[in-house]
Design a protein around this motif. Structure first.
Motif, PDB file in Angstrom:
ATOM      1  N   PRO A  10      -6.883  -1.029  10.612  1.00  0.00           N
ATOM      2  CA  PRO A  10      -7.171  -1.979   9.535  1.00  0.00           C
ATOM      3  C   PRO A  10      -6.862  -1.434   8.145  1.00  0.00           C
ATOM      4  CG  PRO A  10      -9.211  -1.188  10.520  1.00  0.00           C
ATOM      5  CD  PRO A  10      -8.080  -0.664  11.352  1.00  0.00           C
ATOM      6  N   PHE A  11      -7.008  -0.145   7.946  1.00  0.00           N
ATOM      7  CA  PHE A  11      -6.706   0.430   6.631  1.00  0.00           C
ATOM      8  C   PHE A  11      -5.202   0.391   6.345  1.00  0.00           C
ATOM      9  CE2 PHE A  11     -10.761   2.483   7.741  1.00  0.00           C
ATOM     10  CZ  PHE A  11     -11.513   1.992   6.687  1.00  0.00           C
ATOM     11  N   ALA A  12      -4.410   0.637   7.369  1.00  0.00           N
ATOM     12  CA  ALA A  12      -2.958   0.613   7.203  1.00  0.00           C
ATOM     13  C   ALA A  12      -2.475  -0.788   6.846  1.00  0.00           C
ATOM     14  CB  ALA A  12      -2.265   1.109   8.464  1.00  0.00           C
ATOM     15  N   ILE A  13      -3.043  -1.804   7.473  1.00  0.00           N
ATOM     16  CA  ILE A  13      -2.607  -3.177   7.177  1.00  0.00           C
ATOM     17  C   ILE A  13      -2.990  -3.563   5.750  1.00  0.00           C
ATOM     18  CG2 ILE A  13      -4.592  -4.464   8.080  1.00  0.00           C
ATOM     19  CD1 ILE A  13      -0.932  -5.476   8.483  1.00  0.00           C
ATOM     20  N   VAL A  14      -4.132  -3.088   5.276  1.00  0.00           N
ATOM     21  CA  VAL A  14      -4.534  -3.371   3.898  1.00  0.00           C
ATOM     22  C   VAL A  14      -3.549  -2.720   2.920  1.00  0.00           C
ATOM     23  CG1 VAL A  14      -6.293  -2.939   2.135  1.00  0.00           C
ATOM     24  CG2 VAL A  14      -6.975  -3.739   4.401  1.00  0.00           C
ATOM     25  N   VAL A  15      -3.178  -1.487   3.191  1.00  0.00           N
ATOM     26  CA  VAL A  15      -2.211  -0.792   2.331  1.00  0.00           C
ATOM     27  C   VAL A  15      -0.869  -1.519   2.361  1.00  0.00           C
ATOM     28  CG1 VAL A  15      -0.902   1.344   2.038  1.00  0.00           C
ATOM     29  CG2 VAL A  15      -3.359   1.438   2.485  1.00  0.00           C
ATOM     30  N   ASP A  16      -0.413  -1.906   3.549  1.00  0.00           N
ATOM     31  CA  ASP A  16       0.860  -2.628   3.667  1.00  0.00           C
ATOM     32  C   ASP A  16       0.800  -3.964   2.932  1.00  0.00           C
ATOM     33  OD1 ASP A  16       1.824  -0.571   5.208  1.00  0.00           O
ATOM     34  OD2 ASP A  16       1.632  -1.656   7.115  1.00  0.00           O
ATOM     35  N   CYS A  21       2.332  -7.200  -1.843  1.00  0.00           N
ATOM     36  CA  CYS A  21       1.931  -7.985  -3.019  1.00  0.00           C
ATOM     37  C   CYS A  21       2.477  -7.363  -4.293  1.00  0.00           C
ATOM     38  CB  CYS A  21       0.413  -8.083  -3.115  1.00  0.00           C
ATOM     39  SG  CYS A  21      -0.311  -9.193  -1.919  1.00  0.00           S
ATOM     40  N   ARG A  22       2.322  -6.068  -4.425  1.00  0.00           N
ATOM     41  CA  ARG A  22       2.791  -5.381  -5.636  1.00  0.00           C
ATOM     42  C   ARG A  22       4.300  -5.487  -5.816  1.00  0.00           C
ATOM     43  NH1 ARG A  22      -0.991  -0.825  -3.975  1.00  0.00           N
ATOM     44  NH2 ARG A  22      -2.882  -1.327  -5.102  1.00  0.00           N
ATOM     45  N   LEU A  23       5.028  -5.478  -4.699  1.00  0.00           N
ATOM     46  CA  LEU A  23       6.484  -5.567  -4.748  1.00  0.00           C
ATOM     47  C   LEU A  23       6.979  -7.009  -4.843  1.00  0.00           C
ATOM     48  CD1 LEU A  23       7.373  -2.912  -2.022  1.00  0.00           C
ATOM     49  CD2 LEU A  23       7.664  -2.686  -4.502  1.00  0.00           C
ATOM     50  N   GLY A  24       6.073  -7.954  -4.661  1.00  0.00           N
ATOM     51  CA  GLY A  24       6.475  -9.356  -4.670  1.00  0.00           C
ATOM     52  C   GLY A  24       7.318  -9.720  -3.459  1.00  0.00           C
ATOM     53  N   ASP A  25       7.088  -9.020  -2.352  1.00  0.00           N
ATOM     54  CA  ASP A  25       7.872  -9.224  -1.132  1.00  0.00           C
ATOM     55  C   ASP A  25       7.199 -10.289  -0.270  1.00  0.00           C
ATOM     56  OD1 ASP A  25       9.343  -9.084   1.191  1.00  0.00           O
ATOM     57  OD2 ASP A  25       9.329  -6.891   1.292  1.00  0.00           O
ATOM     58  N   LEU A  29       4.934 -10.045   3.265  1.00  0.00           N
ATOM     59  CA  LEU A  29       3.546 -10.488   3.192  1.00  0.00           C
ATOM     60  C   LEU A  29       3.254 -11.564   4.233  1.00  0.00           C
ATOM     61  CD1 LEU A  29       0.872 -10.282   1.649  1.00  0.00           C
ATOM     62  CD2 LEU A  29       1.760 -11.978   0.068  1.00  0.00           C
ATOM     63  N   VAL A  30       4.091 -12.578   4.287  1.00  0.00           N
ATOM     64  CA  VAL A  30       3.878 -13.686   5.221  1.00  0.00           C
ATOM     65  C   VAL A  30       4.026 -13.220   6.669  1.00  0.00           C
ATOM     66  CG1 VAL A  30       4.768 -15.940   5.954  1.00  0.00           C
ATOM     67  CG2 VAL A  30       4.487 -15.442   3.530  1.00  0.00           C
TER      68      VAL A  30
END
Length: 57
Positions: A10-16, A21-25, A29-30
């Protein structure tokens, strides 16, 4: 393809998710959401079902 519970981090998915989000990708994200994911936006009073609807929103 679903990830077995013993392999889910779960921590890895939060970081990803935050990185996307930060990259606007939007695609990255979807892609993290299940195809049957539901997003309810009370501010616009809309319910979206599925990746395509969420991405279009």
């Amino acid at each position: 393809m679903p990830i077995p519970p013993h392999e889910f981090d779960p921590f890895a998915i939060v970081v990803d998710w935050l990185d996307a989000c930060r990259l606007g990708d939007l695609h990255a994200l979807v892609d993290m959401y299940d195809e049957r994911a539901t997003l309810e936006c009370s501010c616009d009073r809309v319910t979206l079902i599925g990746r395509a609807s969420i991405a279009a929103y």
